[in-house]
Write a protein that holds these residues in place. Structure first.
Motif, PDB file in Angstrom:
ATOM      1  N   GLY A  22      18.199  -9.446  27.419  1.00 28.73           N
ATOM      2  CA  GLY A  22      19.300  -9.817  26.547  1.00 28.73           C
ATOM      3  C   GLY A  22      19.303 -11.278  26.124  1.00 28.73           C
ATOM      4  N   ARG A  23      18.138 -11.918  26.168  1.00 26.63           N
ATOM      5  CA  ARG A  23      18.045 -13.350  25.839  1.00 26.63           C
ATOM      6  C   ARG A  23      17.330 -13.524  24.494  1.00 26.63           C
ATOM      7  N   ASP A  24      18.085 -13.301  23.425  1.00 31.95           N
ATOM      8  CA  ASP A  24      17.519 -13.363  22.083  1.00 31.95           C
ATOM      9  C   ASP A  24      16.885 -14.717  21.779  1.00 31.95           C
ATOM     10  N   LYS A  25      17.570 -15.803  22.136  1.00 29.47           N
ATOM     11  CA  LYS A  25      17.038 -17.135  21.829  1.00 29.47           C
ATOM     12  C   LYS A  25      15.716 -17.365  22.552  1.00 29.47           C
ATOM     13  N   ASP A  26      15.639 -16.959  23.805  1.00 29.81           N
ATOM     14  CA  ASP A  26      14.388 -17.107  24.548  1.00 29.81           C
ATOM     15  C   ASP A  26      13.272 -16.267  23.918  1.00 29.81           C
ATOM     16  N   ALA A  27      13.634 -15.076  23.445  1.00 32.97           N
ATOM     17  CA  ALA A  27      12.634 -14.227  22.784  1.00 32.97           C
ATOM     18  C   ALA A  27      12.100 -14.919  21.539  1.00 32.97           C
ATOM     19  N   LEU A  28      12.994 -15.488  20.741  1.00 32.33           N
ATOM     20  CA  LEU A  28      12.556 -16.208  19.542  1.00 32.33           C
ATOM     21  C   LEU A  28      11.708 -17.422  19.904  1.00 32.33           C
ATOM     22  N   ASP A  29      12.073 -18.114  20.969  1.00 28.43           N
ATOM     23  CA  ASP A  29      11.282 -19.273  21.406  1.00 28.43           C
ATOM     24  C   ASP A  29       9.866 -18.859  21.778  1.00 28.43           C
ATOM     25  N   GLU A  30       9.724 -17.691  22.390  1.00 30.42           N
ATOM     26  CA  GLU A  30       8.402 -17.208  22.795  1.00 30.42           C
ATOM     27  C   GLU A  30       7.498 -16.935  21.607  1.00 30.42           C
ATOM     28  N   VAL A  31       8.099 -16.491  20.529  1.00 28.00           N
ATOM     29  CA  VAL A  31       7.291 -16.134  19.362  1.00 28.00           C
ATOM     30  C   VAL A  31       7.430 -17.148  18.229  1.00 28.00           C
ATOM     31  N   ALA A  32       8.020 -18.297  18.535  1.00 30.77           N
ATOM     32  CA  ALA A  32       8.167 -19.329  17.504  1.00 30.77           C
ATOM     33  C   ALA A  32       6.793 -19.640  16.915  1.00 30.77           C
ATOM     34  N   PRO A  33       6.688 -19.462  15.619  1.00 29.28           N
ATOM     35  CA  PRO A  33       5.371 -19.605  14.996  1.00 29.28           C
ATOM     36  C   PRO A  33       4.976 -21.050  14.752  1.00 29.28           C
ATOM     37  N   SER A  34       3.684 -21.255  14.741  1.00 24.69           N
ATOM     38  CA  SER A  34       3.200 -22.548  14.282  1.00 24.69           C
ATOM     39  C   SER A  34       2.786 -22.422  12.823  1.00 24.69           C
ATOM     40  N   SER A  35       2.786 -21.170  12.307  1.00 23.44           N
ATOM     41  CA  SER A  35       2.445 -20.957  10.905  1.00 23.44           C
ATOM     42  C   SER A  35       3.069 -19.653  10.414  1.00 23.44           C
ATOM     43  N   ARG A  36       3.172 -19.528   9.094  1.00 25.19           N
ATOM     44  CA  ARG A  36       3.676 -18.297   8.498  1.00 25.19           C
ATOM     45  C   ARG A  36       2.726 -17.141   8.801  1.00 25.19           C
ATOM     46  N   ASP A  37       1.428 -17.427   8.859  1.00 26.40           N
ATOM     47  CA  ASP A  37       0.443 -16.385   9.173  1.00 26.40           C
ATOM     48  C   ASP A  37       0.708 -15.781  10.551  1.00 26.40           C
ATOM     49  N   GLU A  38       1.038 -16.631  11.516  1.00 30.21           N
ATOM     50  CA  GLU A  38       1.333 -16.130  12.867  1.00 30.21           C
ATOM     51  C   GLU A  38       2.563 -15.235  12.861  1.00 30.21           C
ATOM     52  N   THR A  39       3.583 -15.646  12.123  1.00 26.07           N
ATOM     53  CA  THR A  39       4.796 -14.838  12.038  1.00 26.07           C
ATOM     54  C   THR A  39       4.476 -13.487  11.426  1.00 26.07           C
ATOM     55  N   ASN A 116      15.379 -17.294   4.433  1.00 20.33           N
ATOM     56  CA  ASN A 116      15.561 -18.546   5.176  1.00 20.33           C
ATOM     57  C   ASN A 116      15.211 -18.297   6.647  1.00 20.33           C
ATOM     58  N   ARG A 117      15.186 -19.346   7.428  1.00 17.80           N
ATOM     59  CA  ARG A 117      14.767 -19.250   8.840  1.00 17.80           C
ATOM     60  C   ARG A 117      15.617 -18.256   9.626  1.00 17.80           C
ATOM     61  N   ASP A 118      16.936 -18.264   9.400  1.00 14.75           N
ATOM     62  CA  ASP A 118      17.809 -17.336  10.125  1.00 14.75           C
ATOM     63  C   ASP A 118      17.482 -15.886   9.797  1.00 14.75           C
ATOM     64  N   GLU A 119      17.151 -15.608   8.535  1.00 17.23           N
ATOM     65  CA  GLU A 119      16.804 -14.245   8.140  1.00 17.23           C
ATOM     66  C   GLU A 119      15.474 -13.814   8.748  1.00 17.23           C
ATOM     67  N   VAL A 120      14.519 -14.739   8.802  1.00 15.39           N
ATOM     68  CA  VAL A 120      13.231 -14.437   9.440  1.00 15.39           C
ATOM     69  C   VAL A 120      13.447 -14.181  10.932  1.00 15.39           C
ATOM     70  N   ASP A 121      14.281 -14.998  11.562  1.00 17.69           N
ATOM     71  CA  ASP A 121      14.598 -14.786  12.979  1.00 17.69           C
ATOM     72  C   ASP A 121      15.254 -13.422  13.188  1.00 17.69           C
ATOM     73  N   SER A 122      16.159 -13.058  12.289  1.00 12.76           N
ATOM     74  CA  SER A 122      16.833 -11.765  12.384  1.00 12.76           C
ATOM     75  C   SER A 122      15.835 -10.616  12.249  1.00 12.76           C
ATOM     76  N   LEU A 123      14.897 -10.742  11.343  1.00 14.47           N
ATOM     77  CA  LEU A 123      13.862  -9.727  11.163  1.00 14.47           C
ATOM     78  C   LEU A 123      12.984  -9.630  12.415  1.00 14.47           C
ATOM     79  N   THR A 124      12.633 -10.770  12.981  1.00 16.63           N
ATOM     80  CA  THR A 124      11.825 -10.795  14.207  1.00 16.63           C
ATOM     81  C   THR A 124      12.577 -10.134  15.355  1.00 16.63           C
ATOM     82  N   LEU A 125      13.853 -10.471  15.503  1.00 17.91           N
ATOM     83  CA  LEU A 125      14.656  -9.866  16.564  1.00 17.91           C
ATOM     84  C   LEU A 125      14.772  -8.358  16.374  1.00 17.91           C
ATOM     85  N   GLN A 126      14.920  -7.918  15.125  1.00 22.71           N
ATOM     86  CA  GLN A 126      15.000  -6.483  14.853  1.00 22.71           C
ATOM     87  C   GLN A 126      13.719  -5.782  15.299  1.00 22.71           C
ATOM     88  N   ALA A 127      12.580  -6.357  14.976  1.00 19.25           N
ATOM     89  CA  ALA A 127      11.303  -5.767  15.383  1.00 19.25           C
ATOM     90  C   ALA A 127      11.184  -5.723  16.904  1.00 19.25           C
TER      91      ALA A 127
END
Length: 154
Positions: A22-39, A116-127
């Motif tokens: 249940g740690r969404d922020k930690d999950a996003l931190d784990e997958v924080a991209p260094s590039s759009r390609d990685e995302t 925007n970044r929040d929408e990308v984060d939301s998409l990542t969390l959904q996946a």
């Protein structure tokens, strides 16, 4: 398996563990991209896995799996009425389920270019959420789950 792919999978595994806790922020931190390609690669990896699990749960296509979209009040809405990240997630998953990897990649690419970044984060969390939920459902029914996902969530 290439080293880049293994690193991507390792990051995805850590993010899945965080999501399960249940740690969404930690999950996003784990997958924080260094590039759009990685995302893009991470999202495509997760949606591909979700697609395989949907197909497995749907008994190879003979028992359809229903995708429902809900608004913030819990009311079911059409895909077109959903928030952009959810709409993109559903369209990407449906493209993958129907074997159209190119269309799935296009959906992710459009999101990465226009969101925007929040929408990308939301998409990542959904996946990530779908990966956790679908794998739990598969495991509960003794259906196969990709090894790296079952390892992360066991």
């Amino acid at each position: 398996m290439t080293q880049d792919r293994q690193q991507l999978i390792s990051r995805a595994q850590r993010a899945l563990v965080a999501m399960q806790l249940g740690r969404d922020k930690d999950a996003l931190d784990e997958v924080a991209p260094s590039s759009r390609d990685e995302t893009r690669e991470l999202m495509l990896l997760l949606f591909e896995e979700c697609s395989m699990m949907v197909t497995t749960l749907g008994d190879g296509g003979s028992a359809p799996v229903k995708v429902q979209v809900f608004d913030e009040t819990g009311e079911e809405v059409s895909i077109d009425q959903a928030d952009p990240p959810v709409r993109t997630a559903v369209r990407t998953l449906l493209a993958e389920v129907h074997g159209n990897t190119e269309a799935a990649a296009e959906q992710v690419e459009i999101a990465l270019k226009s969101a925007n970044r929040d929408e990308v984060d939301s998409l990542t969390l959904q996946a990530l959420r779908w990966t956790v939920r679908l794998s739990a459902e598969c495991l509960e029914r003794d259906l196969p789950v990709t090894e790296w996902i079952s390892e992360a969530l066991s």
